[in-house]
Design a protein around this motif. Sequence first.
Motif, PDB file in Angstrom:
ATOM      1  N   ASP A  24       0.811  -1.223   0.000  1.00  0.00           N
ATOM      2  CA  ASP A  24       0.000   0.000   0.000  1.00  0.00           C
ATOM      3  C   ASP A  24       0.843   1.271   0.000  1.00  0.00           C
ATOM      4  O   ASP A  24       0.378   2.331  -0.397  1.00  0.00           O
ATOM      5  CB  ASP A  24      -0.945   0.029   1.202  1.00  0.00           C
ATOM      6  N   ILE A  25       2.070   1.159   0.422  1.00  0.00           N
ATOM      7  CA  ILE A  25       2.946   2.337   0.483  1.00  0.00           C
ATOM      8  C   ILE A  25       3.530   2.694  -0.884  1.00  0.00           C
ATOM      9  O   ILE A  25       3.997   3.801  -1.101  1.00  0.00           O
ATOM     10  CB  ILE A  25       4.075   2.112   1.521  1.00  0.00           C
ATOM     11  N   THR A  26       3.495   1.757  -1.824  1.00  0.00           N
ATOM     12  CA  THR A  26       4.090   2.024  -3.134  1.00  0.00           C
ATOM     13  C   THR A  26       3.253   3.028  -3.908  1.00  0.00           C
ATOM     14  O   THR A  26       2.050   3.137  -3.723  1.00  0.00           O
ATOM     15  CB  THR A  26       4.259   0.736  -3.967  1.00  0.00           C
ATOM     16  N   GLY A  27       3.911   3.763  -4.762  1.00  0.00           N
ATOM     17  CA  GLY A  27       3.237   4.763  -5.579  1.00  0.00           C
ATOM     18  C   GLY A  27       3.986   6.083  -5.525  1.00  0.00           C
ATOM     19  O   GLY A  27       5.124   6.161  -5.055  1.00  0.00           O
ATOM     20  N   THR A  28       3.331   7.122  -6.006  1.00  0.00           N
ATOM     21  CA  THR A  28       3.934   8.450  -6.060  1.00  0.00           C
ATOM     22  C   THR A  28       3.252   9.344  -5.038  1.00  0.00           C
ATOM     23  O   THR A  28       2.023   9.358  -4.921  1.00  0.00           O
ATOM     24  CB  THR A  28       3.796   9.040  -7.477  1.00  0.00           C
ATOM     25  N   VAL A  40       7.735   5.715  -4.360  1.00  0.00           N
ATOM     26  CA  VAL A  40       8.093   4.637  -3.439  1.00  0.00           C
ATOM     27  C   VAL A  40       7.901   3.311  -4.161  1.00  0.00           C
ATOM     28  O   VAL A  40       6.838   3.059  -4.726  1.00  0.00           O
ATOM     29  CB  VAL A  40       7.245   4.687  -2.147  1.00  0.00           C
ATOM     30  N   VAL A  41       8.942   2.506  -4.144  1.00  0.00           N
ATOM     31  CA  VAL A  41       8.919   1.204  -4.802  1.00  0.00           C
ATOM     32  C   VAL A  41       9.336   0.131  -3.800  1.00  0.00           C
ATOM     33  O   VAL A  41       9.933   0.425  -2.761  1.00  0.00           O
ATOM     34  CB  VAL A  41       9.844   1.164  -6.045  1.00  0.00           C
ATOM     35  N   GLU A  42       9.023  -1.114  -4.161  1.00  0.00           N
ATOM     36  CA  GLU A  42       9.362  -2.256  -3.319  1.00  0.00           C
ATOM     37  C   GLU A  42      10.286  -3.183  -4.088  1.00  0.00           C
ATOM     38  O   GLU A  42      10.085  -3.429  -5.274  1.00  0.00           O
ATOM     39  CB  GLU A  42       8.086  -3.005  -2.924  1.00  0.00           C
ATOM     40  N   GLU A  43      11.310  -3.657  -3.428  1.00  0.00           N
ATOM     41  CA  GLU A  43      12.194  -4.655  -4.014  1.00  0.00           C
ATOM     42  C   GLU A  43      12.543  -5.662  -2.932  1.00  0.00           C
ATOM     43  O   GLU A  43      13.155  -5.304  -1.912  1.00  0.00           O
ATOM     44  CB  GLU A  43      13.460  -3.999  -4.561  1.00  0.00           C
ATOM     45  N   ASP A  44      12.089  -6.897  -3.138  1.00  0.00           N
ATOM     46  CA  ASP A  44      12.342  -7.985  -2.178  1.00  0.00           C
ATOM     47  C   ASP A  44      11.870  -7.652  -0.766  1.00  0.00           C
ATOM     48  O   ASP A  44      12.570  -7.923   0.213  1.00  0.00           O
ATOM     49  CB  ASP A  44      13.831  -8.360  -2.162  1.00  0.00           C
ATOM     50  N   GLY A  45      10.707  -7.020  -0.658  1.00  0.00           N
ATOM     51  CA  GLY A  45      10.131  -6.721   0.656  1.00  0.00           C
ATOM     52  C   GLY A  45      10.695  -5.485   1.336  1.00  0.00           C
ATOM     53  O   GLY A  45      10.342  -5.178   2.465  1.00  0.00           O
ATOM     54  N   VAL A  46      11.568  -4.753   0.644  1.00  0.00           N
ATOM     55  CA  VAL A  46      12.168  -3.539   1.193  1.00  0.00           C
ATOM     56  C   VAL A  46      11.701  -2.363   0.336  1.00  0.00           C
ATOM     57  O   VAL A  46      11.743  -2.416  -0.891  1.00  0.00           O
ATOM     58  CB  VAL A  46      13.710  -3.628   1.203  1.00  0.00           C
ATOM     59  N   SER A  88      15.266   1.283   3.062  1.00  0.00           N
ATOM     60  CA  SER A  88      15.285   0.192   4.054  1.00  0.00           C
ATOM     61  C   SER A  88      14.006  -0.012   4.857  1.00  0.00           C
ATOM     62  O   SER A  88      14.048  -0.654   5.908  1.00  0.00           O
ATOM     63  CB  SER A  88      16.455   0.375   5.025  1.00  0.00           C
ATOM     64  N   LEU A  89      12.882   0.512   4.411  1.00  0.00           N
ATOM     65  CA  LEU A  89      11.634   0.294   5.142  1.00  0.00           C
ATOM     66  C   LEU A  89      11.118  -1.117   4.898  1.00  0.00           C
ATOM     67  O   LEU A  89      11.100  -1.584   3.761  1.00  0.00           O
ATOM     68  CB  LEU A  89      10.552   1.285   4.694  1.00  0.00           C
ATOM     69  N   LYS A  90      10.690  -1.769   5.967  1.00  0.00           N
ATOM     70  CA  LYS A  90      10.083  -3.101   5.873  1.00  0.00           C
ATOM     71  C   LYS A  90       8.757  -3.070   6.612  1.00  0.00           C
ATOM     72  O   LYS A  90       8.638  -2.423   7.654  1.00  0.00           O
ATOM     73  CB  LYS A  90      10.996  -4.164   6.476  1.00  0.00           C
ATOM     74  N   TYR A  91       7.790  -3.782   6.065  1.00  0.00           N
ATOM     75  CA  TYR A  91       6.455  -3.768   6.641  1.00  0.00           C
ATOM     76  C   TYR A  91       6.346  -4.742   7.810  1.00  0.00           C
ATOM     77  O   TYR A  91       6.754  -5.894   7.708  1.00  0.00           O
ATOM     78  CB  TYR A  91       5.408  -4.116   5.578  1.00  0.00           C
ATOM     79  N   ASP A  92       5.800  -4.274   8.922  1.00  0.00           N
ATOM     80  CA  ASP A  92       5.516  -5.106  10.089  1.00  0.00           C
ATOM     81  C   ASP A  92       3.996  -5.224  10.184  1.00  0.00           C
ATOM     82  O   ASP A  92       3.316  -4.282  10.595  1.00  0.00           O
ATOM     83  CB  ASP A  92       6.085  -4.455  11.346  1.00  0.00           C
ATOM     84  N   ALA A  93       3.472  -6.374   9.789  1.00  0.00           N
ATOM     85  CA  ALA A  93       2.015  -6.571   9.736  1.00  0.00           C
ATOM     86  C   ALA A  93       1.378  -6.475  11.117  1.00  0.00           C
ATOM     87  O   ALA A  93       0.258  -5.981  11.252  1.00  0.00           O
ATOM     88  CB  ALA A  93       1.691  -7.919   9.098  1.00  0.00           C
ATOM     89  N   SER A  94       2.069  -6.918  12.155  1.00  0.00           N
ATOM     90  CA  SER A  94       1.472  -6.872  13.497  1.00  0.00           C
ATOM     91  C   SER A  94       1.315  -5.431  13.983  1.00  0.00           C
ATOM     92  O   SER A  94       0.379  -5.111  14.690  1.00  0.00           O
ATOM     93  CB  SER A  94       2.301  -7.686  14.494  1.00  0.00           C
ATOM     94  N   GLU A  95       2.225  -4.560  13.585  1.00  0.00           N
ATOM     95  CA  GLU A  95       2.142  -3.137  13.967  1.00  0.00           C
ATOM     96  C   GLU A  95       1.420  -2.305  12.910  1.00  0.00           C
ATOM     97  O   GLU A  95       1.116  -1.138  13.140  1.00  0.00           O
ATOM     98  CB  GLU A  95       3.545  -2.573  14.183  1.00  0.00           C
ATOM     99  N   GLN A  96       1.205  -2.877  11.752  1.00  0.00           N
ATOM    100  CA  GLN A  96       0.634  -2.197  10.593  1.00  0.00           C
ATOM    101  C   GLN A  96       1.382  -0.899  10.280  1.00  0.00           C
ATOM    102  O   GLN A  96       0.798   0.162  10.103  1.00  0.00           O
ATOM    103  CB  GLN A  96      -0.861  -1.951  10.768  1.00  0.00           C
ATOM    104  N   GLU A  97       2.719  -1.027  10.227  1.00  0.00           N
ATOM    105  CA  GLU A  97       3.541   0.112   9.855  1.00  0.00           C
ATOM    106  C   GLU A  97       4.831  -0.381   9.209  1.00  0.00           C
ATOM    107  O   GLU A  97       5.206  -1.542   9.336  1.00  0.00           O
ATOM    108  CB  GLU A  97       3.834   1.014  11.055  1.00  0.00           C
TER     109      GLU A  97
END
Length: 149
Positions: A24-28, A40-46, A88-97
């Motif tokens: 959901d964070i990807t986009g302009t 914002v783009v994603e590559e291998d979960g980062v 280096s942002l990674k998604y933490d599903a339990s924290e939803q951030e």
Amino acid sequence: MKKILILFLFGLWLNTVSAQKASDITGTWWNDEKTSKIEVVEEDGVFSGTIVYLIPEKYENGQPPKDDENPDPALRNRSVVGLQILSSLKYDASEQEWQGGRIYDPKSGKTYDCFGWFKDDPNTLFLKGYVVGIKWLGKSTEWTRTSLN
């Protein structure tokens, strides 16, 4: 009993619909001042973000400004357009951030630890940069989803 089952199933469906995904964070995104767009783009979960547009009013002599506040003198001549400012942002599903990231401020030349989240609107991304591992000791910013055009 039938009503309870229907309410339970509706609750599960509603929870699934409202749950955010890592992508959901990807986009302009417009920055908070609406002076630059960050993709914002994603590559291998980062997740990472790069400045892809700067309003013409910020150009100097027809050229985008340089990264002249960078602490590394060898990097001060590079353009801010094309500059990766989020990493280096990674998604933490339990924290939803999104956590564990770094954000660079080209105005000051400083890099901060950061994390990001949505409140209620998936078109408003909140990011907070902080220092020395103390999340409450930092500055928040709001980015607004937009298109690249």
